[in-house]
Every structure is written in structure tokens, then in C-alpha cells.
Design a protein around this motif. Sequence first.
Motif, short mmCIF file in Angstrom:
data_model
loop_
_atom_site.label_atom_id
_atom_site.label_comp_id
_atom_site.label_asym_id
_atom_site.label_seq_id
_atom_site.Cartn_x
_atom_site.Cartn_y
_atom_site.Cartn_z
N GLY A 128 4.42 2.66 5.12
CA GLY A 128 3.79 3.49 4.10
C GLY A 128 3.76 2.79 2.76
O GLY A 128 4.72 2.15 2.35
N GLU A 129 2.63 2.92 2.05
CA GLU A 129 2.44 2.21 0.80
C GLU A 129 3.48 2.60 -0.24
O GLU A 129 3.93 1.79 -1.04
CB GLU A 129 1.04 2.49 0.28
CG GLU A 129 0.68 1.75 -0.97
CD GLU A 129 -0.73 2.05 -1.41
OE1 GLU A 129 -1.01 1.91 -2.62
OE2 GLU A 129 -1.54 2.47 -0.58
N SER A 130 3.91 3.86 -0.24
CA SER A 130 4.84 4.34 -1.26
C SER A 130 6.22 3.73 -1.13
O SER A 130 7.03 3.82 -2.06
CB SER A 130 4.95 5.87 -1.17
OG SER A 130 5.45 6.26 0.10
N ARG A 133 4.76 -1.80 -6.30
CA ARG A 133 3.39 -2.23 -6.49
C ARG A 133 3.32 -3.16 -7.70
O ARG A 133 4.12 -3.05 -8.61
CB ARG A 133 2.47 -1.02 -6.73
CG ARG A 133 2.47 -0.05 -5.57
CD ARG A 133 1.97 1.30 -6.04
NE ARG A 133 0.64 1.22 -6.60
CZ ARG A 133 -0.47 1.27 -5.86
NH1 ARG A 133 -0.37 1.38 -4.55
NH2 ARG A 133 -1.67 1.20 -6.42
N GLN A 143 -6.83 1.49 -8.94
CA GLN A 143 -7.44 2.34 -7.92
C GLN A 143 -8.11 1.51 -6.84
O GLN A 143 -8.01 1.81 -5.64
CB GLN A 143 -8.46 3.28 -8.57
CG GLN A 143 -7.84 4.37 -9.43
CD GLN A 143 -8.88 5.26 -10.09
OE1 GLN A 143 -10.08 5.02 -9.96
NE2 GLN A 143 -8.43 6.27 -10.80
N SER A 156 -5.47 0.07 -4.57
CA SER A 156 -4.96 1.07 -3.64
C SER A 156 -5.95 1.30 -2.50
O SER A 156 -5.55 1.46 -1.35
CB SER A 156 -4.70 2.38 -4.39
OG SER A 156 -4.23 3.38 -3.52
N ARG A 157 -7.23 1.31 -2.83
CA ARG A 157 -8.25 1.51 -1.80
C ARG A 157 -8.27 0.36 -0.80
O ARG A 157 -8.42 0.57 0.42
CB ARG A 157 -9.64 1.66 -2.43
CG ARG A 157 -9.84 2.99 -3.15
CD ARG A 157 -11.20 3.03 -3.81
NE ARG A 157 -12.28 3.02 -2.83
CZ ARG A 157 -13.57 2.90 -3.14
NH1 ARG A 157 -13.93 2.77 -4.42
NH2 ARG A 157 -14.49 2.91 -2.21
N ARG A 212 -5.48 0.87 1.56
CA ARG A 212 -5.73 2.05 2.41
C ARG A 212 -6.77 1.74 3.48
O ARG A 212 -6.60 2.12 4.65
CB ARG A 212 -6.20 3.21 1.53
CG ARG A 212 -6.44 4.51 2.26
CD ARG A 212 -6.41 5.68 1.30
NE ARG A 212 -7.30 5.51 0.16
CZ ARG A 212 -8.58 5.91 0.15
NH1 ARG A 212 -9.10 6.49 1.21
NH2 ARG A 212 -9.33 5.75 -0.93
N TYR A 213 -7.82 1.05 3.13
CA TYR A 213 -8.86 0.72 4.11
C TYR A 213 -8.36 -0.28 5.14
O TYR A 213 -8.73 -0.22 6.31
CB TYR A 213 -10.09 0.13 3.40
CG TYR A 213 -10.80 1.08 2.47
CD1 TYR A 213 -10.61 2.46 2.57
CD2 TYR A 213 -11.64 0.61 1.47
CE1 TYR A 213 -11.25 3.33 1.71
CE2 TYR A 213 -12.29 1.48 0.61
CZ TYR A 213 -12.09 2.83 0.72
OH TYR A 213 -12.73 3.68 -0.13
N ASP A 217 -5.21 -0.55 6.20
CA ASP A 217 -4.37 0.21 7.12
C ASP A 217 -5.23 1.01 8.09
O ASP A 217 -4.95 1.09 9.29
CB ASP A 217 -3.44 1.15 6.36
CG ASP A 217 -2.26 0.40 5.75
OD1 ASP A 217 -1.91 -0.68 6.26
OD2 ASP A 217 -1.70 0.88 4.76
N ALA A 218 -6.29 1.63 7.59
CA ALA A 218 -7.18 2.42 8.44
C ALA A 218 -7.89 1.54 9.46
O ALA A 218 -8.06 1.92 10.62
CB ALA A 218 -8.21 3.15 7.59
#
Length: 207
Positions: free
Chosen positions: A39-41, A45, A57, A60-61, A64-65, A67-68
Motif C-alpha cells: 500500500g502506498e500509504s 513519499r 497529484q 500519485s496517479r 496508482r495506475y 499498481d492497477a
Amino acid sequence: MRSLLLMATVAAVLSNPMAAGAQPFDWTVLELSTGPICGESAYPRPSFHSADAEIEQLFSRILRYTDAGRRHRTAGLASYYSSFFDGRKTANGEIFRNRKDSAAHLTLPLGTWIEVKARATGRTLRMRVNDRGPYAKKFAIDLSQAAARKLGVDRARDRYVEFRIIALPGESPLPEDLDHDLLARAADVAAAKRSAQAAIASGLTAE
């Protein structure tokens, strides 16, 4: 004990990004390992100035992408639609047009934006996934004729492509001119995650 080991490992990697093997625009570095601690949290960072909120931002995207994307097939041979499907409805209810850039994928959420790169030509193209397919296992993605033509895979003997998520449904695609430093920072964090996971796994094995 695990948290102390994790923080120490991450701090060491982030303090020496070259040791982590991070390279700008190397998206393979961003393929993160899955597991209970990815998990990123859970990771520190990079620090950004308050004026760089937009950059943070984007950072972070990217993570997230990435990982997806690990949950889906994102490389393989490309096929393309026959003219028979022109004017028919796609899986999300749109009317399919071969003259427009679009793609079909078996598992990516409908409405996902992807950037596809053809190995044979080196060309890249952005498009939205609006249909399901291909259903032949040897193919990873189905392209409209327009997209296949622009990438050159309609004529190339080598039809292998790679693609990455650049936006999830309802979001605008990532900028095409992403900052080199931003991608390098993302690569550093990704490398730190892998190093931390390896260290914890090693510690658990030792116990």
C-alpha cells in the motif's frame, strides 16, 4: 521490528536513487510487487514544495495506475477489428467505428485510457478501452483498424505491443510530456517498495 526494518530500508534506497536502478521513463521499474505491505500509504513519499501540488497529484496517479496495471495483461500480440463490426455496439454501449482510435480488452475497466507502444515500429498511440475482447488467448488487445494502422501493426510481421494505463474511467489522461524528474522520483519509490518487501520477507524467513 518489521516497521523499523521497513523504514530503514526505504530510507536507504531513497537516499541513493541510483543504487535503486531508477531510470527516467523506465515504466518497467514501476511494476510493483503485490503483497500485504505494498500500500502506498505505508511508504515515505518524496517531499514536494507546496507550489508543486499538481506534480504530487501526477506522481500519485502514476503509482496508482502502475499498481492497477499489475492486475491485468498489458503486453502481447495485437489483433484488430474486421469491418464486420463497424456500426455495432461495443460492451459499454457505444457505436464502434473502425476509423476511430479505440481498443478492446478482456479485463481492464471500460473507459480506461491506455498508451500502446508497438515493438516493431516504436510508435505509440493513446486510446480508450470501450469493448471486451479479444477472445483468442494468443492476443492481448484488439485494436480498431485506425489504431492498428497508426501503430503499424496492421502490416508488421511483429504485432507485439505493450500498453500502460494513463487514466481510469472518468479521469483525464496523464500529460504526454511528463516531467523526467517526476518519473524518476516515482521510480525511486517503486524501487524502495521492492527493496523493503524483500528485506521484510528475508527477516520473516530468518525468524
